[in-house]
Write a protein that holds these residues in place. Structure first.
Motif, PDB file in Angstrom:
ATOM      1  N   CYS A 232       3.353   6.483   7.438  1.00 32.69           N
ATOM      2  CA  CYS A 232       3.730   7.047   8.591  1.00 32.69           C
ATOM      3  C   CYS A 232       3.009   8.363   9.097  1.00 32.69           C
ATOM      4  O   CYS A 232       2.915   8.981  10.153  1.00 32.69           O
ATOM      5  CB  CYS A 232       5.171   6.700   9.029  1.00 32.69           C
ATOM      6  SG  CYS A 232       6.017   7.803   7.736  1.00 32.69           S
TER       7      CYS A 232
ATOM      8  N   CYS B  41       4.508   1.678   6.869  1.00 33.53           N
ATOM      9  CA  CYS B  41       4.200   2.598   6.093  1.00 33.53           C
ATOM     10  C   CYS B  41       4.367   2.334   4.633  1.00 33.53           C
ATOM     11  O   CYS B  41       5.407   1.554   4.133  1.00 33.53           O
ATOM     12  CB  CYS B  41       5.197   3.799   6.361  1.00 33.53           C
ATOM     13  SG  CYS B  41       4.825   5.199   5.070  1.00 33.53           S
TER      14      CYS B  41
ATOM     15  N   CYS C 229       4.568  11.831   4.137  1.00 33.46           N
ATOM     16  CA  CYS C 229       5.663  10.813   3.886  1.00 33.46           C
ATOM     17  C   CYS C 229       6.419  10.972   2.602  1.00 33.46           C
ATOM     18  O   CYS C 229       5.615  10.479   1.627  1.00 33.46           O
ATOM     19  CB  CYS C 229       5.536   9.415   4.490  1.00 33.46           C
ATOM     20  SG  CYS C 229       6.725   8.467   4.080  1.00 33.46           S
TER      21      CYS C 229
ATOM     22  N   CYS D 179       7.636   4.414   3.045  1.00 34.30           N
ATOM     23  CA  CYS D 179       8.915   4.182   3.640  1.00 34.30           C
ATOM     24  C   CYS D 179       9.164   2.823   4.289  1.00 34.30           C
ATOM     25  O   CYS D 179      10.194   2.668   4.946  1.00 34.30           O
ATOM     26  CB  CYS D 179       9.279   5.444   4.420  1.00 34.30           C
ATOM     27  SG  CYS D 179       8.485   5.514   6.098  1.00 34.30           S
TER      28      CYS D 179
HETATM   29 ZN   LIG Z   1       6.563   6.619   5.917  1.00 38.15          ZN
END
Ligand SMILES: [Zn+2]
Ligand SMILES: [Zn+2]
Length: 169
Positions: A126, A70, A130, A73
């Motif tokens: 993700c 991602c 996010c 993150c």
């Molecule tokens: Zn993420």
């Protein structure tokens, strides 16, 4: 390079309108992707060839699996994707996007390779919303808020704030 995706199109070239279906599953190594984002999962290809007056059209799909993280993150991600294929092969390529028919053979491999690479998302997430990391303390915001003041302060405005009071009205 291995050539598991060479298709003989002698019959198709002879009779416009002739069709042929190709179903194949090919090991990832055979594509020589040189791209770490492509997972080591065999790629399946399902295409329909049709002889046209100006070449052979190839339409269908390939399935491939990519992995990455991602972009906000850094959670590891892996996803199966279905890549649409719609291309033209010509004996003497006149269309700039056409692939060449060489010795009455169509090699689907470079075409699938290019389409798979283009289909891999550049900045995967993700999930759509996010929240990523806090820019101030680095906390993973998907696990909860960190208590930092999230108001964004433009340094130019804070400089003006500081001038206030020092200047006569
Ligand atoms: Zn993420
Ligand atoms: Zn924070």
């Amino acid at each position: 390079m291995a050539t598991p995706l060479n298709v003989n199109v002698v019959e198709l070239l002879r009779w416009p309108g002739t069709t042929k279906d190709v179903l194949a599953t090919v090991e990832v190594e055979d594509f020589e992707f040189n791209d770490a984002r492509v997972s080591n999962v065999p790629i399946s290809i399902n295409v329909h060839l049709e002889s046209l007056s100006n070449g052979v059209s190839v339409a269908g799909a390939a399935t491939a699996t990519w992995h990455g993280e991602c972009r906000r993150c850094l959670t590891p991600l892996s996803q199966l994707m279905i890549v649409d294929l719609s291309e033209l092969y010509q004996q003497i390529p006149e269309d700039p996007d056409a692939y060449a028919i060489v010795n009455d053979q169509i090699n689907l491999l470079p075409m699938v390779r290019e389409n798979v690479l283009v289909a891999i998302p550049l900045g995967p997430l993700c999930r759509e919303d996010c929240p990523g990391f806090c820019p101030q303390c680095g906390a993973d915001l998907s696990e909860g808020t960190c208590g930092c003041d999230s108001a964004i302060v433009d340094p130019r405005w804070s400089a003006l704030e500081n001038l206030k009071g020092t200047l006569p009205d």
